[in-house]
Enzyme design. Structure first.
Site, PDB file in Angstrom:
ATOM      1  N   ASP A 105      -1.732   1.931   0.903  1.00  0.00           N
ATOM      2  CA  ASP A 105      -2.623   2.736   1.840  1.00  0.00           C
ATOM      3  C   ASP A 105      -1.921   3.959   1.956  1.00  0.00           C
ATOM      4  O   ASP A 105      -0.562   4.045   1.734  1.00  0.00           O
ATOM      5  CB  ASP A 105      -2.876   1.997   3.168  1.00  0.00           C
ATOM      6  CG  ASP A 105      -3.808   0.766   2.877  1.00  0.00           C
ATOM      7  OD1 ASP A 105      -4.616   0.701   1.863  1.00  0.00           O
ATOM      8  OD2 ASP A 105      -3.599  -0.300   3.875  1.00  0.00           O
TER       9      ASP A 105
HETATM   10  N1  URA Z   1      -2.033  -4.270   2.619  1.00  0.00           N
HETATM   11  C1  URA Z   1      -2.539  -3.328   3.301  1.00  0.00           C
HETATM   12  O1  URA Z   1      -3.110  -3.709   4.225  1.00  0.00           O
HETATM   13  N2  URA Z   1      -2.200  -2.082   2.911  1.00  0.00           N
HETATM   14  C2  URA Z   1      -1.355  -1.836   1.880  1.00  0.00           C
HETATM   15  O2  URA Z   1      -0.850  -0.637   1.748  1.00  0.00           O
HETATM   16  C3  URA Z   1      -0.978  -2.855   1.164  1.00  0.00           C
HETATM   17  C4  URA Z   1      -1.296  -4.182   1.423  1.00  0.00           C
END
Ligand code: URA
Length: 241
Positions: A105
């Site tokens: 993310d």
């Molecule tokens: N899970 C999430 O919620 N975000 C990420 O960036 C990676 C795994």
């Protein structure tokens, strides 16, 4: 590895546009295993020796970069408005078509593998191979055994989707700090898994992909090529030879 066209290899190894590489080949400036080769479409084996104007050319079919993604950077190749992980290395590899093998993310940090090897990326991401991804996570409340059991049994997300089994390790001194090991990559997976237990994620950092750990020497935004050993172990984890 499949043989590659001479013009593609010369372009890649000498970091030239393909058109310039073709012109250099047609002009007789390129030697293949000691003999001038004027055919841009000549198929070349991986073991071939290449020179341009007498200087040896080293080439690799694919590139594998370990990047420490900073918060605020998109896991994408290009974006019209925001900085991407590929933008972090574009100046150094202007002619490589790199992409992230798996996403983090925008607000997450840590290990992103950038490559132009679609086959390895696919194998790493395929749930069939169950390649582990390890995350250091801080929560807005202490993790507990109920969450741990839930992760081990397979969390069912709010939309009904059942996740594969995952590992949750809780730090004894501070139970808001945990390590999560996943075998799949569903959108916002960790945030949604903790959400099922009413916990919010404060920070999320990917520390390893399969057996390869993020190099602690890499500051946020920095990158380096994988070592041969790292690449080998990643290929093995992904079921490649
Ligand atoms: N899970 C999430 O919620 N975000 C990420 O960036 C990676 C795994």
């Amino acid at each position: 590895m499949a043989d590659l066209r001479l013009d593609k290899l010369v372009a890649q190894a000498a970091d030239l546009p393909r058109s310039q590489a073709r012109r250099a080949i047609l002009a007789g400036r390129v030697m293949l295993d000691g003999a001038v080769c004027r055919r841009p479409d000549q198929k070349v084996e991986q073991t071939a020796r290449l020179t341009l104007d007498g200087d040896p050319l080293c080439w690799e079919e694919h590139l594998y970069l370990m990047v420490n993604k900073p918060a605020g950077v998109l896991s994408a190749s290009r974006d019209p408005h925001q900085q991407t992980v590929v933008d972090l290395v574009r100046d150094r590899y202007p002619r490589r078509e790199l992409f992230p093998a798996g996403r983090l993310d925008k607000d997450s940090t840590g290990f992103v593998l950038l490559t132009d090897d679609g086959a390895l990326a696919h194998a790493l991401l395929s749930p069939r191979h169950h390649v582990e991804k390890t995350y250091k996570v801080t929560l807005d409340l202490p993790a507990d055994e109920k969450m741990q059991r839930g992760f081990a049994d397979g969390v069912t997300l709010a939309d009904g989707e059942r996740m594969l089994l995952a590992r949750l390790e809780i730090e004894a001194e501070d139970p808001t700090c945990v390590t999560v090991v996943l075998h799949q990559g569903v959108y916002h997976q960790i945030k949604r898994m903790f959400g099922v237990f009413g916990a919010g994620v404060r920070t999320l950092h990917r520390s390893a992909i399969g057996p390869v750990r993020l190099d602690p020497q890499l500051a946020p935004g920095q990158s380096r090529p994988l070592t041969e050993q790292e690449l080998k172990s990643l290929r093995e984890a992904a079921g490649e030879k």
